[in-house]
Design a protein around this motif. Structure first.
Motif, PDB file in Angstrom:
ATOM      1  N   GLU A   1       0.827  -1.215   0.000  1.00  0.00           N
ATOM      2  CA  GLU A   1       0.000   0.000   0.000  1.00  0.00           C
ATOM      3  C   GLU A   1       0.855   1.256   0.000  1.00  0.00           C
TER       4      GLU A   1
ATOM      5  N   SER B   1      -7.415  -2.234  -2.549  1.00  0.00           N
ATOM      6  CA  SER B   1      -7.724  -1.431  -1.357  1.00  0.00           C
ATOM      7  C   SER B   1      -7.430   0.052  -1.555  1.00  0.00           C
TER       8      SER B   1
ATOM      9  N   ILE C   1      -4.302  -1.577  10.571  1.00  0.00           N
ATOM     10  CA  ILE C   1      -4.916  -0.754   9.525  1.00  0.00           C
ATOM     11  C   ILE C   1      -4.680  -1.311   8.127  1.00  0.00           C
TER      12      ILE C   1
ATOM     13  N   LYS D   1      -7.029  -1.245   4.709  1.00  0.00           N
ATOM     14  CA  LYS D   1      -8.086  -0.248   4.922  1.00  0.00           C
ATOM     15  C   LYS D   1      -7.795   1.083   4.234  1.00  0.00           C
ATOM     16  N   ASN D   2      -6.710   1.143   3.479  1.00  0.00           N
ATOM     17  CA  ASN D   2      -6.329   2.366   2.769  1.00  0.00           C
ATOM     18  C   ASN D   2      -6.118   3.538   3.727  1.00  0.00           C
ATOM     19  N   GLN D   3      -5.548   3.238   4.910  1.00  0.00           N
ATOM     20  CA  GLN D   3      -5.313   4.273   5.913  1.00  0.00           C
ATOM     21  C   GLN D   3      -3.830   4.551   6.144  1.00  0.00           C
TER      22      GLN D   3
END
Length: 326
Positions: A23, A55, A296, A299-301
């Protein structure tokens, strides 16, 4: 570095597939400022990359980035974000091995590592204490060190992943070697004559023997050896003040005697921009200074600021080392 292209070739290992590595790599490379710095190659499994693409909404195909599939996980694997799996740990370690091999073969000029999970790697049956030690083993290096670096401060450690009791068993030669490696790394980062402060081991650097004798017996002689070798160096310095002074510009590098002495200070001063760099190995390796963030993941956080900092530092070190080798 390819003489026909001034951009270094840098590989990025994606870390544990259940974590935030893929990510933050995608988010970092989606920034034009980062993508143009180097010729990037991601190393991972297509299943892990695809899960991160889903995501984040980002697609590798839209980025000017190569991908090397390590083929450690089946292509149709559904990644269980935030979960501990031995096969994920084994895969993450293999990404690092592949990236290290590329650097050793001069197929890449530097490597950036996303976080893996030590417990997951160990579950796979592989003894593992950390990235730095593993990469050093792959390189055949027996004297590696960890450098934490940011725009505000750099810290190199005499010891890292050992017990505090073991870390207190100081050795003059090890301290000297740590200072030398830190001095060399600072020159790769653009400091021609780096100013170095060396921490004491004990409170107030022993207070002239009142709080311990190690500072006078081991650290002071090591500093004197390095001073005679032409280094701009000070110490043993009181650990409770030297980091503040250095972060305000008094020094470029602080030498910490053990893991937490350096890590706590660096993470308080500049957590998001602090980069982990391995010294004493024949390749350039930088890393984010955070973990897999299982809580996380998916969760694209995740914030990519630390990955961007690691990528920038890898590029800087690769370019400066190439200049010095010419």
């Amino acid at each position: 570095m390819n003489q026909t292209d001034n951009k270094p070739r840098i590989v990025v290992t994606l870390g544990d597939p259940a974590g935030v590595g893929a990510e933050v790599a995608l988010k970092a490379l989606n920034d034009p400022e980062i993508s143009k710095l180097a010729r990037w190659t991601l190393i991972g499994d297509i299943s892990g990359l695809s899960a991160a693409e889903q995501s984040t909404g980002l697609r590798l195909s839209s980025l000017d980035v190569d991908f090397q599939d390590a083929h450690q996980l089946p292509d149709n694997t559904e990644i269980s974000f935030g979960e501990l799996h031995a096969e994920y740990g084994k895969a993450a370690a293999e990404y690092v091995r592949l990236g290290t091999t590329m650097c050793l073969r001069d197929e890449a000029d530097a490597m950036v590592t996303a976080p893996l999970n030590k417990e997951a790697v160990t579950l796979s049956g592989m003894p593992f204490s950390g990235h730095t030690e593993y990469i050093a083993e792959l390189c055949g290096a027996k004297d590696s060190r960890m450098l934490l670096a940011s725009d505000h401060l750099c810290v190199v450690h005499v010891s890292t992943h050992v017990s505090l009791r073991m870390a207190c068993n100081l050795d003059i030669n090890r301290i000297v070697r740590t200072i030398e490696l830190g001095h060399e790394a600072m020159r790769w980062l653009g400091h021609i004559d780096p100013r170095i402060a060396v921490c004491g081991l004990n409170p107030h650097a022993g207070e002239h023997g009142l709080f311990g004798t190690e500072d006078g017996e081991f650290i002071a002689p090591a500093i004197e050896i390095c001073r005679r070798r032409g280094m701009c160096i000070e110490g043993p310095a009181s650990p409770d003040t030297v980091f503040v002074r250095a972060s305000r510009g008094s020094h470029d590098l602080v030498v910490a005697m053990y893991h937490d002495q350096g890590h706590i200070a660096m993470k308080l001063i500049d957590f998001e921009q602090t980069v982990n760099t391995s010294l004493g190995i024949p390749i350039i390796r930088t890393s984010v200074d955070h973990g897999t963030a299982f809580d996380i993941a998916g969760k694209n956080q995740a914030n990519a600021a630390n990955m961007k900092a690691a990528m920038k530092m890898a590029r800087t070190m690769a370019a400066n080392r190439q200049i010095r080798l010419q």
